[in-house]
Motif scaffolding. Structure first.
Motif, mmCIF file in Angstrom:
data_model
loop_
_atom_site.group_PDB
_atom_site.id
_atom_site.type_symbol
_atom_site.label_atom_id
_atom_site.label_comp_id
_atom_site.label_asym_id
_atom_site.label_seq_id
_atom_site.Cartn_x
_atom_site.Cartn_y
_atom_site.Cartn_z
ATOM 1 N N UNK A 181 1.206 -1.356 0.082
ATOM 2 C CA UNK A 181 0.163 -0.229 0.187
ATOM 3 C C UNK A 181 0.414 1.346 0.393
ATOM 4 N N UNK A 182 0.296 2.279 -0.845
ATOM 5 C CA UNK A 182 1.082 3.833 0.032
ATOM 6 C C UNK A 182 -0.051 5.017 0.355
ATOM 7 N N UNK A 183 1.089 5.791 0.514
ATOM 8 C CA UNK A 183 0.254 6.680 2.058
ATOM 9 C C UNK A 183 0.533 8.332 0.764
ATOM 10 N N UNK A 184 -0.048 8.600 0.571
ATOM 11 C CA UNK A 184 -0.790 10.218 -0.089
ATOM 12 C C UNK A 184 -0.312 11.652 1.397
ATOM 13 N N UNK A 185 0.449 12.078 1.772
ATOM 14 C CA UNK A 185 0.466 12.782 2.619
ATOM 15 C C UNK A 185 0.399 14.290 1.889
ATOM 16 N N UNK A 186 -0.563 15.309 2.318
ATOM 17 C CA UNK A 186 -0.691 16.298 1.835
ATOM 18 C C UNK A 186 0.778 16.891 2.743
ATOM 19 N N UNK A 187 0.145 18.270 2.042
ATOM 20 C CA UNK A 187 1.652 19.563 2.858
ATOM 21 C C UNK A 187 1.908 19.571 4.223
ATOM 22 N N UNK A 188 2.670 18.923 5.347
ATOM 23 C CA UNK A 188 3.196 18.125 5.630
ATOM 24 C C UNK A 188 4.147 19.644 6.686
ATOM 25 N N UNK A 189 4.359 19.485 7.684
ATOM 26 C CA UNK A 189 5.521 19.959 8.174
ATOM 27 C C UNK A 189 7.088 19.652 8.018
ATOM 28 N N UNK A 236 -1.188 2.629 11.186
ATOM 29 C CA UNK A 236 -2.440 1.462 10.956
ATOM 30 C C UNK A 236 -2.687 0.900 9.607
ATOM 31 N N UNK A 237 -2.052 0.914 8.968
ATOM 32 C CA UNK A 237 -1.644 0.174 7.419
ATOM 33 C C UNK A 237 -0.727 -1.130 7.462
ATOM 34 N N UNK A 238 0.131 -0.632 8.276
ATOM 35 C CA UNK A 238 0.910 -2.040 8.786
ATOM 36 C C UNK A 238 0.847 -2.678 9.858
ATOM 37 N N UNK A 239 -0.662 -2.483 10.739
ATOM 38 C CA UNK A 239 -0.943 -3.635 11.606
ATOM 39 C C UNK A 239 -2.315 -4.620 10.894
ATOM 40 N N UNK A 240 -2.170 -5.265 11.742
ATOM 41 C CA UNK A 240 -3.461 -6.475 11.652
ATOM 42 C C UNK A 240 -4.252 -5.720 11.370
ATOM 43 N N UNK A 241 -5.145 -4.371 11.894
ATOM 44 C CA UNK A 241 -6.066 -3.561 11.451
ATOM 45 C C UNK A 241 -6.791 -4.042 10.012
ATOM 46 N N UNK A 242 -5.078 -3.507 9.018
ATOM 47 C CA UNK A 242 -5.626 -3.675 7.913
ATOM 48 C C UNK A 242 -5.340 -5.137 7.144
ATOM 49 N N UNK A 243 -5.527 -6.271 7.571
ATOM 50 C CA UNK A 243 -4.824 -7.301 7.153
ATOM 51 C C UNK A 243 -5.732 -7.873 5.972
ATOM 52 N N UNK A 244 -6.677 -6.767 5.182
ATOM 53 C CA UNK A 244 -7.415 -7.445 3.873
ATOM 54 C C UNK A 244 -6.986 -5.691 3.311
ATOM 55 N N UNK A 245 -6.092 -5.187 3.584
ATOM 56 C CA UNK A 245 -6.555 -3.654 2.252
ATOM 57 C C UNK A 245 -4.888 -3.717 1.649
ATOM 58 N N UNK A 246 -5.122 -4.280 0.528
ATOM 59 C CA UNK A 246 -3.779 -4.052 -0.190
ATOM 60 C C UNK A 246 -3.602 -3.110 -1.905
ATOM 61 N N UNK A 247 -3.028 -3.021 -1.949
ATOM 62 C CA UNK A 247 -3.200 -1.917 -3.813
ATOM 63 C C UNK A 247 -3.882 -0.858 -3.453
ATOM 64 N N UNK A 248 -3.711 -0.233 -1.982
ATOM 65 C CA UNK A 248 -3.961 1.075 -2.315
ATOM 66 C C UNK A 248 -3.076 2.408 -1.731
ATOM 67 N N UNK A 249 -3.883 3.773 -2.106
ATOM 68 C CA UNK A 249 -3.656 4.380 -1.839
ATOM 69 C C UNK A 249 -4.173 5.378 -1.047
ATOM 70 N N UNK A 250 -3.679 5.420 0.188
ATOM 71 C CA UNK A 250 -4.401 6.420 1.369
ATOM 72 C C UNK A 250 -3.643 8.125 1.300
ATOM 73 N N UNK A 251 -4.911 8.636 0.653
ATOM 74 C CA UNK A 251 -4.167 9.963 1.052
ATOM 75 C C UNK A 251 -4.467 10.208 2.221
ATOM 76 N N UNK A 252 -3.629 11.346 3.074
ATOM 77 C CA UNK A 252 -3.502 11.588 4.718
ATOM 78 C C UNK A 252 -3.213 12.926 4.426
ATOM 79 N N UNK A 253 -4.313 14.418 3.872
ATOM 80 C CA UNK A 253 -4.070 15.504 3.587
ATOM 81 C C UNK A 253 -5.072 16.782 3.885
ATOM 82 N N UNK A 254 -5.996 16.195 5.032
ATOM 83 C CA UNK A 254 -6.148 17.591 5.195
ATOM 84 C C UNK A 254 -7.845 17.714 4.257
ATOM 85 N N UNK A 255 -7.959 16.889 3.197
ATOM 86 C CA UNK A 255 -8.894 17.161 2.193
ATOM 87 C C UNK A 255 -8.457 17.903 1.036
ATOM 88 N N UNK A 256 -7.734 17.767 1.339
ATOM 89 C CA UNK A 256 -6.513 18.805 0.061
ATOM 90 C C UNK A 256 -6.945 18.042 -1.637
#
Ligand SMILES: NC(=O)c1ccc[n+]([C@@H]2O[C@H](COP(=O)([O-])OP(=O)(O)OC[C@H]3O[C@@H](n4cnc5c(N)ncnc54)[C@H](O)[C@@H]3O)[C@@H](O)[C@H]2O)c1
Length: 278
Positions: A181-189, A236-256
């Motif tokens: 999986x991947x994460x897409x941060x928005x502007x982050x300090x 979250x994505x590394x944990x077992x809570x995400x055991x059925x999640x693969x191939x996604x891009x998760x934006x973490x961008x405050x709605x940007x």
């Protein structure tokens, strides 16, 4: 702390500072053993020293195959396995305000670190994980891959490549129980947002304030991201809570990237009213 990563071994590239360092701290708190991989030797070693036996530093350039292979072997030797690879190291390249004048001096570096790096990581970590019952591969992409924009076109292209790569690797490696999986941060300090050579340390905070102010208009939640926001998504994505999640891009961008924040319709209606004298 809930021990979500108890017994796991993780490599975090670009782990010496910024989002990577925040993830190193959080993964450790959650019970993982963590290898900090970075080209910043002093900063990385200091962080590992501060964090104690659960952390180790390995100087590694993620764009060099032999160093990435050695990094995976180091994690296995040091901590007895490898369950999580967080390919987070990245460089933006020099912003070029006019693409027609782009000289591509940083193009090869941007592509090598931001796109080839995670591919090499997936190969060597994947080889180990495939033999050992699976694992989790995460990469840091960017919100700037999700819409067009000025100035950093090679960076945007490399990060868009990360999102594409993630989907195909999820398909290719799913058979081994490896989630990708991947994460897409928005502007982050972080220091990346003042990316300029020779910035005096005492000016860093002020330049970050200026840079963040300029980006704030795009953020519906009215605040910029913090490295800890990104670390929480990675956990979250590394944990077992995400055991059925693969191939996604998760934006973490405050709605940007949710859409256009400008209220165009209201502006048009106001212009109509003025035109019609209403
Ligand atoms: N800060 C933002 O607003 C933002 C937004 C979207 C995506 N990102 C991405 O987030 C990730 C983390 O960036 P950050 O904001 O924490 O910036 P940062 O500059 O603080 O951290 C990047 C880290 O990567 C390391 N690195 C660079 N080249 C390397 C190489 N060849 N091998 C190993 N390590 C290398 C750097 O030394 C540094 O420690 C990057 O992939 C970046 O592109 C950042």
């Amino acid at each position: 702390m809930t021990g979500e990563l108890d017994g796991k071994v993780a490599i975090i590239t670009g782990g010496a500072r910024g989002m990577g360092a925040a993830a190193v701290r959080l993964f450790l708190q959650e019970g993982a053993k963590v290898v900090i991989a970075d080209i910043l030797e002093d900063v990385g070693r200091d962080l590992a020293g501060e964090l104690g036996d659960g952390a180790a530093f390995r100087k590694s350039d993620v764009s060099k195959a032999e160093e990435v292979e050695a990094l995976v072997n180091f994690a296995v030797d040091q901590f007895g396995g490898l369950d999580i690879l967080f390919s987070n190291a990245g460089v933006m390249g020099d912003p070029q305000p006019d693409f027609l004048k782009e000289d591509f001096t940083t193009f090869v570096q941007t592509m090598s670190v931001d796109l080839l790096g995670p591919l090499l990581g997936a190969k060597y970590a994947g080889q180990h994980m495939a033999k050992n019952g699976g694992g989790c591969i995460l990469t840091t992409a960017s919100s700037s891959a999700l819409y067009g924009g000025h100035s950093i076109i090679p960076y945007r292209a490399a990060k868009a490549g990360v999102i594409g790569m993630t989907k195909s690797l999820a398909i290719e490696l799913g058979q081994y129980g490896i989630r990708v999986n991947c994460i897409s941060p928005g502007p982050t300090r972080t220091e990346m947002t003042v990316a300029m050579d020779g910035v005096p340390q005492e000016k860093l905070e002020r330049l970050q304030d200026i840079s963040m102010e300029k980006m704030m208009g795009r953020m519906p939640l009215g605040r910029l991201g913090t490295p800890e926001d990104i670390a929480q998504a990675a956990l979250f994505l590394a944990s077992d809570r995400a055991a059925q999640i693969t191939g996604i891009n998760l934006p973490v961008d405050g709605g940007e990237t949710a859409g256009n924040t400008e209220n165009t319709l209201t502006k048009i209606q106001a212009a109509f009213a003025e035109e019609l004298g209403m």
